[in-house]
Scaffold this active site. Sequence first.
Site, PDB file in Angstrom:
ATOM      1  N   CYS A  48      46.629  11.632  52.861  1.00  0.00           N
ATOM      2  CA  CYS A  48      45.606  11.536  51.804  1.00  0.00           C
ATOM      3  C   CYS A  48      44.971  10.154  51.706  1.00  0.00           C
ATOM      4  O   CYS A  48      43.941   9.991  51.054  1.00  0.00           O
ATOM      5  CB  CYS A  48      46.204  11.911  50.460  1.00  0.00           C
ATOM      6  SG  CYS A  48      46.983  13.515  50.502  1.00  0.00           S
ATOM      7  N   HIS A  81      42.296   9.440  44.490  1.00  0.00           N
ATOM      8  CA  HIS A  81      42.625  10.646  45.253  1.00  0.00           C
ATOM      9  C   HIS A  81      42.972  11.762  44.269  1.00  0.00           C
ATOM     10  O   HIS A  81      43.665  11.542  43.280  1.00  0.00           O
ATOM     11  CB  HIS A  81      43.809  10.363  46.185  1.00  0.00           C
ATOM     12  CG  HIS A  81      44.388  11.587  46.799  1.00  0.00           C
ATOM     13  ND1 HIS A  81      43.604  12.530  47.422  1.00  0.00           N
ATOM     14  CD2 HIS A  81      45.662  12.046  46.881  1.00  0.00           C
ATOM     15  CE1 HIS A  81      44.369  13.512  47.861  1.00  0.00           C
ATOM     16  NE2 HIS A  81      45.626  13.235  47.542  1.00  0.00           N
ATOM     17  N   ASN A  88      43.686  19.659  45.963  1.00  0.00           N
ATOM     18  CA  ASN A  88      43.950  18.453  46.748  1.00  0.00           C
ATOM     19  C   ASN A  88      43.441  18.681  48.179  1.00  0.00           C
ATOM     20  O   ASN A  88      44.022  19.466  48.917  1.00  0.00           O
ATOM     21  CB  ASN A  88      45.463  18.171  46.737  1.00  0.00           C
ATOM     22  CG  ASN A  88      45.841  16.950  47.562  1.00  0.00           C
ATOM     23  OD1 ASN A  88      45.031  16.399  48.290  1.00  0.00           O
ATOM     24  ND2 ASN A  88      47.101  16.549  47.454  1.00  0.00           N
TER      25      ASN A  88
HETATM   26  N1  ACO Z   1      54.065  28.206  39.336  1.00  0.00           N
HETATM   27  C1  ACO Z   1      55.052  28.338  38.427  1.00  0.00           C
HETATM   28  N2  ACO Z   1      56.161  27.579  38.456  1.00  0.00           N
HETATM   29  C2  ACO Z   1      56.267  26.652  39.419  1.00  0.00           C
HETATM   30  C3  ACO Z   1      55.277  26.472  40.394  1.00  0.00           C
HETATM   31  C4  ACO Z   1      54.128  27.300  40.314  1.00  0.00           C
HETATM   32  N3  ACO Z   1      53.112  27.203  41.197  1.00  0.00           N
HETATM   33  N4  ACO Z   1      55.649  25.477  41.218  1.00  0.00           N
HETATM   34  C5  ACO Z   1      56.834  25.037  40.784  1.00  0.00           C
HETATM   35  N5  ACO Z   1      57.219  25.755  39.704  1.00  0.00           N
HETATM   36  C6  ACO Z   1      58.426  25.645  38.924  1.00  0.00           C
HETATM   37  C7  ACO Z   1      59.534  24.930  39.663  1.00  0.00           C
HETATM   38  O1  ACO Z   1      60.206  25.829  40.519  1.00  0.00           O
HETATM   39  C8  ACO Z   1      60.391  24.444  38.514  1.00  0.00           C
HETATM   40  O2  ACO Z   1      61.206  25.518  38.112  1.00  0.00           O
HETATM   41  P1  ACO Z   1      62.765  25.258  37.748  1.00  0.00           P
HETATM   42  O3  ACO Z   1      62.714  24.274  36.612  1.00  0.00           O
HETATM   43  O4  ACO Z   1      63.219  26.615  37.362  1.00  0.00           O
HETATM   44  O5  ACO Z   1      63.365  24.715  38.988  1.00  0.00           O
HETATM   45  C9  ACO Z   1      59.381  24.188  37.398  1.00  0.00           C
HETATM   46  O6  ACO Z   1      58.180  24.858  37.776  1.00  0.00           O
HETATM   47  C10 ACO Z   1      59.065  22.745  37.170  1.00  0.00           C
HETATM   48  O7  ACO Z   1      58.855  22.152  38.422  1.00  0.00           O
HETATM   49  P2  ACO Z   1      58.604  20.606  38.502  1.00  0.00           P
HETATM   50  O8  ACO Z   1      58.703  20.195  39.929  1.00  0.00           O
HETATM   51  O9  ACO Z   1      59.405  19.914  37.477  1.00  0.00           O
HETATM   52  O10 ACO Z   1      57.075  20.535  38.045  1.00  0.00           O
HETATM   53  P3  ACO Z   1      56.229  19.243  37.901  1.00  0.00           P
HETATM   54  O11 ACO Z   1      55.808  19.085  36.514  1.00  0.00           O
HETATM   55  O12 ACO Z   1      56.845  18.068  38.570  1.00  0.00           O
HETATM   56  O13 ACO Z   1      54.930  19.643  38.730  1.00  0.00           O
HETATM   57  C11 ACO Z   1      53.965  19.266  40.886  1.00  0.00           C
HETATM   58  C12 ACO Z   1      55.058  19.953  40.097  1.00  0.00           C
HETATM   59  C13 ACO Z   1      52.639  19.806  40.407  1.00  0.00           C
HETATM   60  C14 ACO Z   1      54.127  19.557  42.366  1.00  0.00           C
HETATM   61  C15 ACO Z   1      54.042  17.757  40.599  1.00  0.00           C
HETATM   62  O14 ACO Z   1      55.351  17.282  40.788  1.00  0.00           O
HETATM   63  C16 ACO Z   1      53.126  16.957  41.505  1.00  0.00           C
HETATM   64  O15 ACO Z   1      51.912  17.081  41.433  1.00  0.00           O
HETATM   65  N6  ACO Z   1      53.696  16.065  42.314  1.00  0.00           N
HETATM   66  C17 ACO Z   1      52.891  15.279  43.250  1.00  0.00           C
HETATM   67  C18 ACO Z   1      52.553  16.151  44.402  1.00  0.00           C
HETATM   68  C19 ACO Z   1      51.464  15.572  45.228  1.00  0.00           C
HETATM   69  O16 ACO Z   1      50.691  14.770  44.776  1.00  0.00           O
HETATM   70  N7  ACO Z   1      51.406  16.007  46.462  1.00  0.00           N
HETATM   71  C20 ACO Z   1      50.373  15.636  47.349  1.00  0.00           C
HETATM   72  C21 ACO Z   1      50.719  14.416  48.106  1.00  0.00           C
HETATM   73  S1  ACO Z   1      49.335  13.792  48.911  1.00  0.00           S
HETATM   74  C22 ACO Z   1      49.298  14.255  50.546  1.00  0.00           C
HETATM   75  O17 ACO Z   1      49.490  13.428  51.404  1.00  0.00           O
HETATM   76  C23 ACO Z   1      49.036  15.692  50.940  1.00  0.00           C
END
Ligand code: ACO
Length: 346
Positions: free
Chosen positions: A113, A253, A283
Site C-alpha cells: 500500500c 492511504h 482498500n
Molecule cells: N463481519 C463480521 N464479523 C467479522 C468480520 C466481518 N467481515 N471480520 C471479522 N469479524 C469478527 C472477528 O472474527 C471477531 O470475532 P470474534 O471476536 O468472535 O473473534 C470480531 O469480528 C472482531 O474482530 P476484530 O479483529 O477485533 O475487529 P477489528 O475491530 O479489529 O476490525 C479490521 C478488523 C477491520 C480488519 C481492523 O483490524 C483493521 O482494519 N485492521 C487493519 C487492516 C488493514 O489496514 N489492512 C490493510 C493493510 S494495507 C496493505 O498493504 C494491503
Amino acid sequence: MRGTTITGTGMYVPERVLSNRDLEKLVDTTDEWIVDRTGIRERRIAAADQASSDLALIACQRALEMAGVDAKDVDQVILATTTPDRILPSCGCTLQRKLGATRAAAYDMLAACTGFVFGTGMARGLISGRMADTVLVVGVETLSRIVDYTDRNTCVLFGDGAGAALFQACEFGEGVHAVEMHSDGELGEVLEVPSGISVNPASEQTVARREHFIRMQGKKLFPFAVRSMEDATRKCCDAAGWPPEAVDLFIPHQANRRIIDGVRERLGLPENKVYVNIDRYGNTSSASIPIALDEVVRAGRLKRGDHLAIAAFGGGATWGASTMTWTMPLFTGGAPSASATDGARA
Ligand code: ACO
C-alpha cells in the site's frame, strides 16, 4: 538545483460494484459490521478480461492528457503493485507497450500500500538527480484476484483500481518538499500471501490450502498503521517547515476509516482537511492515494500554493509520507476525453 512536482493525475476503477449486501451472501458478515468497523460500503472488481496493466493504462492516459504530455516523452514508468499481471514480463513493461511509452524504462515496485509514496520518492530522486525529466508513477491493483472470498476477515476490505501521477521538474523549493520511506521486514507475517514463487511454488497442495490468497492479522496492523502514518507525516511536515495544521489537504492511504480518523486526530487536523473515499472503493492498496488525488484535483479542491500531505502504510511492512506545495492551477478541464478512456467500459 531543481524541484519535482506533479503535472497531471488520472484514475480508473472497474465498472462492477461489489456492495456489502453482496458480501453478506458470500460470508458471515453484515453491512452494519463492515460500515461500523471499516467505513467501507462498496468496492470495485475488475472484469475477468481486465488485467492490472489494463486498469493502469487508462489511469496513465488520463494523467498524460491532463499534463499535455505525449507517452513517447516519458522517461520512466514506475508501476507500484502487489498484483502484477504476471511475474514475467513485468507489469511495468506490459504497460509501457500498451501505452506506447517507447523511450521509457519501465519496471514494477512491490511496496504494497506504500507503493505510491515510494514511487514519489523515486520520481523525486530521479528528477532532482537529473536522471529523468518525466516520470510516470502508477499504483494499480486487482486485489480481487488474491482475495479469499471465503475469509470474512479480509474479503470485505479490498477493491480494484488504478491511479497515476506524472512527475516533472519545477522551480527549486516548490513541489515535493520531503518524502519518508521506511520498511520493517520483521512485520512481514502480519500481512502475507504464504505461497508463491521461490517460497512454496504453486502446487496442488498450496492451492488446496488456499495459500495464494491474502492472510492478515488485522488487529496487529491497526495500531502500527496509525503510529507509522502519523510519525512519517510529522517528519515530512517538519522538513517542509510546516506545523501539521498548515496542511491544507491530507490524503492518507484508505485502509480503514477508523485508522484514518486516528491519524487525523493525532495530527490535530479537522475532518474537512482529510480526504476519504474508502466508502466507495475499499482498500485499493497502492492505488488508493493516486485515485484520491485525481478525485480532488478534478473536483477543484487543490489550487496552486496549497500544502498537500500524503501518507501510507502496508504489507512488508512498509510506510511513508510526503509533503508538497501544489504547483498546478485549479483544474477546470472536466472529464477525461474519449481518447484517454481507450479500453474503459461504457
Ligand atoms: N463481519 C463480521 N464479523 C467479522 C468480520 C466481518 N467481515 N471480520 C471479522 N469479524 C469478527 C472477528 O472474527 C471477531 O470475532 P470474534 O471476536 O468472535 O473473534 C470480531 O469480528 C472482531 O474482530 P476484530 O479483529 O477485533 O475487529 P477489528 O475491530 O479489529 O476490525 C479490521 C478488523 C477491520 C480488519 C481492523 O483490524 C483493521 O482494519 N485492521 C487493519 C487492516 C488493514 O489496514 N489492512 C490493510 C493493510 S494495507 C496493505 O498493504 C494491503
